[in-house]
Design a protein around this motif. Structure first.
Motif, PDB file in Angstrom:
ATOM      1  N   PRO A   1     -25.735  19.961 -31.521  1.00 33.60           N
ATOM      2  CA  PRO A   1     -24.647  19.026 -31.863  1.00 33.60           C
ATOM      3  C   PRO A   1     -24.834  17.674 -31.173  1.00 33.60           C
ATOM      4  N   ASN A   2     -24.474  16.616 -31.879  1.00 33.69           N
ATOM      5  CA  ASN A   2     -24.631  15.268 -31.331  1.00 33.69           C
ATOM      6  C   ASN A   2     -23.832  15.068 -30.048  1.00 33.69           C
ATOM      7  N   LEU A   3     -22.600  15.544 -30.034  1.00 35.86           N
ATOM      8  CA  LEU A   3     -21.760  15.340 -28.858  1.00 35.86           C
ATOM      9  C   LEU A   3     -22.300  16.101 -27.649  1.00 35.86           C
ATOM     10  N   THR A   4     -22.838  17.282 -27.881  1.00 31.80           N
ATOM     11  CA  THR A   4     -23.443  18.046 -26.783  1.00 31.80           C
ATOM     12  C   THR A   4     -24.611  17.296 -26.187  1.00 31.80           C
TER      13      THR A   4
ATOM     14  N   ALA B   1     -25.124  14.116 -26.336  1.00 34.98           N
ATOM     15  CA  ALA B   1     -24.621  12.902 -25.690  1.00 34.98           C
ATOM     16  C   ALA B   1     -24.144  13.196 -24.275  1.00 34.98           C
TER      17      ALA B   1
ATOM     18  N   ASN C   1     -30.697   9.052 -29.904  1.00 33.09           N
ATOM     19  CA  ASN C   1     -30.543   9.160 -31.358  1.00 33.09           C
ATOM     20  C   ASN C   1     -31.892   9.373 -32.032  1.00 33.09           C
TER      21      ASN C   1
ATOM     22  N   TYR D   1     -21.184   7.033 -33.966  1.00 38.45           N
ATOM     23  CA  TYR D   1     -19.912   7.151 -33.239  1.00 38.45           C
ATOM     24  C   TYR D   1     -19.983   8.189 -32.109  1.00 38.45           C
ATOM     25  N   ASP D   2     -20.397   9.424 -32.464  1.00 40.18           N
ATOM     26  CA  ASP D   2     -20.299  10.514 -31.501  1.00 40.18           C
ATOM     27  C   ASP D   2     -21.214  10.332 -30.292  1.00 40.18           C
ATOM     28  N   LEU D   3     -22.424   9.829 -30.506  1.00 43.65           N
ATOM     29  CA  LEU D   3     -23.329   9.599 -29.370  1.00 43.65           C
ATOM     30  C   LEU D   3     -22.751   8.542 -28.428  1.00 43.65           C
TER      31      LEU D   3
ATOM     32  N   MET E   1     -19.544   7.718 -28.145  1.00 43.07           N
ATOM     33  CA  MET E   1     -18.347   8.267 -27.519  1.00 43.07           C
ATOM     34  C   MET E   1     -18.708   9.158 -26.327  1.00 43.07           C
ATOM     35  N   GLY E   2     -19.751   9.967 -26.473  1.00 37.46           N
ATOM     36  CA  GLY E   2     -20.132  10.885 -25.419  1.00 37.46           C
ATOM     37  C   GLY E   2     -20.915  10.259 -24.286  1.00 37.46           C
TER      38      GLY E   2
ATOM     39  N   TYR F   1     -12.001   3.472 -34.796  1.00 39.67           N
ATOM     40  CA  TYR F   1     -11.255   4.548 -34.124  1.00 39.67           C
ATOM     41  C   TYR F   1     -10.228   3.974 -33.145  1.00 39.67           C
TER      42      TYR F   1
END
Length: 298
Positions: free
Chosen positions: A122-125, A127, A169, A234-236, A238-239, A257
């Protein structure tokens, strides 16, 4: 009198049956895609804040205000730079990896599994993991090794934060483009390479004249997908940075957001979303139109 053939009735019934199966999908598409776009377009011309029941029509005020502010143009410039480097490195590195993995090398299956592994995370993980590495791991290593440039986190510098996010990324998103390029390489007829070798064409000439034209569909798909990923990142962010430091990594998606859910400027967020969608569609259509002219057909 003219009589309908039984076969005609069968085909007509079958067509109605096919149409009946598409109705649920059309309803879902309309509810989950068309309706939100229409609603967002409507609210972008109002002063809706997401809570109040009183909605007033304000025309182009939201569009004018977001361009008069420095945040939205700055976020557009960030996305342009980020997308340019993301597309460039993804296409070049993905193509190089595909060419290497297409050769007969030992443990080819192992290498293919290893480079594809980041794509399933997952991207957030990723990040959060790299945030810990870059904010704690590398600075601690810099202190131990007495390397001054490593002691300050890359994510805390305005001139390096974007490239730190970009590295993650690229590392994570390189697998799918490589697979697409590998699939494209399988479509190149081997006899063309043999004929070119007999004629004395150099490896670069064979790659330029034979390989690239057959890879145009794969290149187009990778370009559009990677560009969309870069423009909507966004998610990268954000994290890893949360849009900082000092707004240096505030992308358009991050700004949308914040305007919509933090600052309660939902109508402005809708206007920014419409502009982002138009930007993505325009660039994608230009690329697809350009590639269709250069595509090699069987």
């Amino acid at each position: 009198m003219y009589k309908k053939h039984p076969g005609m009735l069968f085909y007509r019934k079958r067509n109605w049956a096919f149409f009946a199966f598409t109705v649920p999908l059309l309803i879902l598409y309309g509810v989950l895609f068309i309706a939100p776009i229409a609603g967002g377009l409507f609210y972008s011309f109002t002063d809706y804040n997401g809570i109040s029941k009183n909605i007033n029509f304000v025309g182009l005020k939201n569009y004018i205000s977001i361009f008069s502010s420095s945040r939205f143009p700055k976020s557009i410039w960030f996305n342009i730079q980020y997308s340019f480097w993301l597309v460039l490195f993804t296409v070049v590195l993905g193509l190089v990896l595909a060419l290497l993995l297409d050769r007969d090398i030992k443990a080819k299956g192992f290498f293919r599994a290893m480079y594809f592994f980041p794509a399933v995370l997952p991207n957030l993980t990723m990040a959060l993991v790299f945030n810990g590495i870059m904010t704690k791991g590398i600075p601690e290593l810099g202190i131990l090794l007495n390397i001054e440039s490593w002691e300050i986190s890359l994510l805390s510098r305005t001139n390096t934060a974007m490239y730190a996010v970009l590295f993650v990324n690229i590392w994570k998103g390189l697998a799918i483009p490589t697979v697409l390029f590998l699939a494209g390489l399988q479509t190149v007829p081997a006899e063309l390479y043999e004929s070119a070798s007999i004629d004395g064409a150099s490896p670069w000439k064979r790659f330029k004249v034979i390989t690239i034209p057959f890879l145009i569909p794969s290149l187009t798909m990778v370009f559009v997908l990677t560009l969309k990923q870069g423009l909507m990142v966004y998610d990268l962010i954000m994290g890893m940075t949360g849009g900082g430091p000092a707004g240096a990594t505030e992308s358009m998606a991050m700004l949308i957001y914040r305007h919509g859910f933090v600052e309660r400027k939902l109508s402005a967020a809708m206007a920014e979303s419409i502009i982002l969608a138009i930007l993505v569609c325009a660039i994608s259509f230009i690329q697809i139109f350009w590639s269709q002219k250069r595509r090699v057909y069987d």
